[in-house]
Structures are given as C-alpha cells and as structure tokens.
Design an enzyme around this catalytic site. Sequence first.
Site, short mmCIF file in Angstrom:
data_model
loop_
_atom_site.label_atom_id
_atom_site.label_comp_id
_atom_site.label_asym_id
_atom_site.label_seq_id
_atom_site.Cartn_x
_atom_site.Cartn_y
_atom_site.Cartn_z
N HIS A 121 -12.85 1.66 -0.20
CA HIS A 121 -13.08 0.87 0.71
C HIS A 121 -13.52 -0.91 0.86
O HIS A 121 -13.47 -1.66 1.10
CB HIS A 121 -13.95 1.21 2.41
CG HIS A 121 -12.99 1.85 2.87
ND1 HIS A 121 -14.12 3.14 3.56
CD2 HIS A 121 -12.21 2.46 2.91
CE1 HIS A 121 -13.03 3.54 4.22
NE2 HIS A 121 -11.79 3.48 3.99
N ARG A 145 -2.23 -2.41 -3.51
CA ARG A 145 -3.58 -1.45 -3.01
C ARG A 145 -3.48 -0.58 -4.18
O ARG A 145 -2.70 0.65 -4.04
CB ARG A 145 -3.63 -1.22 -2.17
CG ARG A 145 -5.05 -0.28 -1.45
CD ARG A 145 -4.99 -0.13 -0.37
NE ARG A 145 -6.35 0.85 -0.06
CZ ARG A 145 -6.85 1.96 0.69
NH1 ARG A 145 -5.65 2.49 1.84
NH2 ARG A 145 -7.63 2.54 0.83
N ARG A 196 -13.05 14.35 7.76
CA ARG A 196 -13.85 14.25 6.79
C ARG A 196 -15.09 14.72 7.36
O ARG A 196 -15.67 13.34 7.90
CB ARG A 196 -13.82 13.35 5.24
CG ARG A 196 -12.11 13.46 4.97
CD ARG A 196 -12.24 12.18 3.51
NE ARG A 196 -11.03 11.32 3.57
CZ ARG A 196 -10.99 9.83 3.53
NH1 ARG A 196 -12.05 9.33 3.71
NH2 ARG A 196 -9.98 9.85 3.19
N GLU A 246 -7.82 -5.93 4.84
CA GLU A 246 -7.18 -5.92 3.47
C GLU A 246 -6.99 -6.37 3.45
O GLU A 246 -6.43 -6.91 1.50
CB GLU A 246 -7.78 -4.25 3.48
CG GLU A 246 -8.85 -4.23 3.98
CD GLU A 246 -9.02 -2.77 4.00
OE1 GLU A 246 -8.51 -1.53 5.24
OE2 GLU A 246 -9.19 -1.16 3.15
N ASN A 271 0.75 -1.42 -0.07
CA ASN A 271 0.42 0.23 0.51
C ASN A 271 1.58 1.37 -0.07
O ASN A 271 1.54 1.73 0.91
CB ASN A 271 -0.96 -0.18 1.28
CG ASN A 271 -2.34 1.14 1.26
OD1 ASN A 271 -2.20 2.07 0.16
ND2 ASN A 271 -3.01 1.28 1.96
#
Length: 400
Positions: free
Chosen positions: A180, A91, A241, A382, A9
Amino acid sequence: MTASVFVINAGSSSLKYQLVEVASGEALASGLIERIGETTGVATHEVPGREDVTEHRVISDHEHAFGWVLQQFDRHGPDLDGANLLGIGHRVVQGGARFDRAVRIDDDVAQQIDDLAPLAPLHNPANLQGIRSARATFAGYPHVAVFDTAFHLTIPPAAHRYAIDATVAAEHRIRKYGFHGTSHQYVSRRMAALLGRPLEEVNSIVLHLGNGASATAVRGGRSVETSMGMTPLAGLVMGTRSGDIDPGVIFHLHRVAGMSVDEIDTLLNKRSGLLGMTGTGDMRDVQQAADAGIERAVEALEIVAHRLRGTVGAYLAHLGRTDAIAFTAGIGENAAAVRAAALEGLEGLGIVIDAERNAGRGERRISADGSAIEVWVVPTNEELEIARQVAALVAPSVVE
Ligand code: ADP
C-alpha cells in the site's frame, strides 16, 4: 495543454484502468474488466458526465482486454490523442529490495519483476501480464512501474529484519517489505499539506483500512515502520486476512488439524479476518450485524479496534513525536465507528476525537480543538499518485 497518464492495475483475471489528468488529478475515464479468460467476462467503461458502458462478453486474455479498452475510447471517448498521453503507469505489487521508486520499464526491469514473483506469486505474474499486453497495445509510449513496496524501502533494518536465521533470510529474501506504499505516500504528503507544514517536518501515522489494511509510521515523508510484512498477510485485521497471528498456529494447523500448506494459506488469506469471524468480509455488513446485536460481529469489531489501537500505540513510540493520524480507504474514510473505537481512551496520549466532526463526510479534521495530535480523514487516490510519479519520471516539466 492537458497532459494525462493511463494508469493500469492488472490482476490475473481482471484489469482496472484510469485515464488521469495530471494537473487537476481528475479521472477522464476509468474502467474495469473482470473474469478475463472465463466464459462470462464483464467490462465497464466510464466517462464522467456520460452513460456508463457495460458489456458481458468473452475476453480471452489481457491483450484482448486492452483491445476492448481502445475500442471504448474510440467509440465513447475521451479522445486519447487529445488527452496528450505522457505514458502508461503500471501498479506492481512487489518491487523487492531493489526498487525504491518508480522506474521506466524495459526488458531488464520486466525480467526483474518476474524474478520477484516467488515473493508475490499471486500478484507479480499478473502485473507482468498486464505490462506485456500494454506494451504491445500502447507501443511507442513510455511504460512505468510503480511499486506498492517502494515507499517502504526507507524502513530501517531494525524494523524490516525478522529475528530468524540470517542466512536463510538472505537466501530467500525474507524481510518486511510492506505494501500500500503508493497510498501511504500520497496520504502522508497530503497530510503535511493539510497541516500547512513542510513534509520534512511532519511525523504522521497513516491507517489505510480497505479490504486490505495496513498502518505506516511516516517520519518527515519517509516510511519508518509498517504493519504488512514480507507478504500482505501481516498486521491488522482485514476483510479476509487474519493479520498477525502466532506463526506457531500454522504448525498446529498442519500437525494437529491435518491441514496442508495450501489449505492454511487459503484459510489465513481468504477465509479469515472479518469474513472468518463473522461470515462477511464487508465492513458495512459487519457493522449492521453488530448494530443488530449479533455477538460475533460485536466481537469482531472489538478485535479490529484492539489491533488498531495497539499498532497506533507502537507507532507513537517509534515516532517519538507524532503530529497527525490519517484515516484512509473504504473503511478509514467511511466507518466513523471504527475510527472512534480505534482511538478510544487515548486522551492521555494526546488524541481526542470530536464526535460531530467524526460523523461528517469528506476530507476533514476529526480531532477536537484541544487534541495534541490531530486526527484526519484523508481520502486516498492511488491512481493520481501513480500518474504523478509517471509524469515526474517521463515529463518532469509537466509536474513542476
Ligand atoms: P479495496 O482494498 O478493495 O480497495 P476499499 O478501500 O474500497 O477496498 O474498502 C472496502 C471496505 O470499505 C469494505 O469493507 C467496505 O465495507 C468498507 N466501506 C465502504 N463504505 C463504507 C461505509 N460507508 N461504512 C463502513 N464501511 C464501508
């Protein structure tokens, strides 16, 4: 024989990796390199059962970072040759309307990831940098891109289209993509397994609540609605956010408050959510402040719960019949009070939380025995999902 996948990632100044054994799902090694390109880099390499390696040093770029990683495997193990590396999984945040599944990376795919950069200017260029450096470092291995958006490409047009000028939307590729996806896919599949039913028959709502947060309605293994949008700014309240706001707020901030587009972007992406409302973006700190009676922390938790409840209600309606709700990621897995608040008062809709189960730990059912809709905590993974998708693509016999 063990078979493993190296999962990467890459951020603009960071690199996270994990060597995953596909069959067991175990992490054989993992690490994180931060502040790449800055004057003080920090790099850690962890192998279960051994002491962690941490170095403070200058790491000039991603290729340099991969050099450091290889050195750690040489010095501290595990032996990469002995790990039977099947491939490298990357990713990638934005796969656009093009990539509905993991794909082997060649120059053409790399170019398409680059072409999608305008839709994810913070993420895709960084992901691509990781891909380029890794292809140079791990030459001879298959490299696979696993997209955060891919799982959501099954969302029907009525849910992924915005009600704006169709020509403008088409020209600028403006639509809901959702993110996601790797986590939602992993958790929804695991949810079906935990219910002991075929994936095709299970309808679930997955609430991925970490620093970024999103909800997905999954019908028979396919995403049919999700809360993030063209960008990860939409939907639930997050660490920094805002999630959903009236788009008119943006015009107001520009015209009346005199903020530039970049300033508004920073405000909504980096200085809003829990951070903006309370001064900390970390849920543990917000909960502590709320427990101490600090009003704005109490209010922030109410806003988080209100938004979650509304989203769950909408998804119950979209699914028509819901079998289970799954909480996952840092907050979803650990914050019992957030889970309880989010689903409070939904007994009439068939959702009843058992307080004692909710206070427990690990993968488990947290709904009461009589609850028509089961509620679970399902830890996400993940890296494992990426590893499995890579293996399925490059060595299907290993996954069978
Ligand atoms: P990321 O999206 O960066 O992967 P995580 O999934 O690790 O984030 O989630 C981070 C969030 O989880 C933070 O807000 C953190 O405070 C929260 N969290 C982690 N552990 C707990 C806990 N025990 N109680 C409440 N919140 C927690």
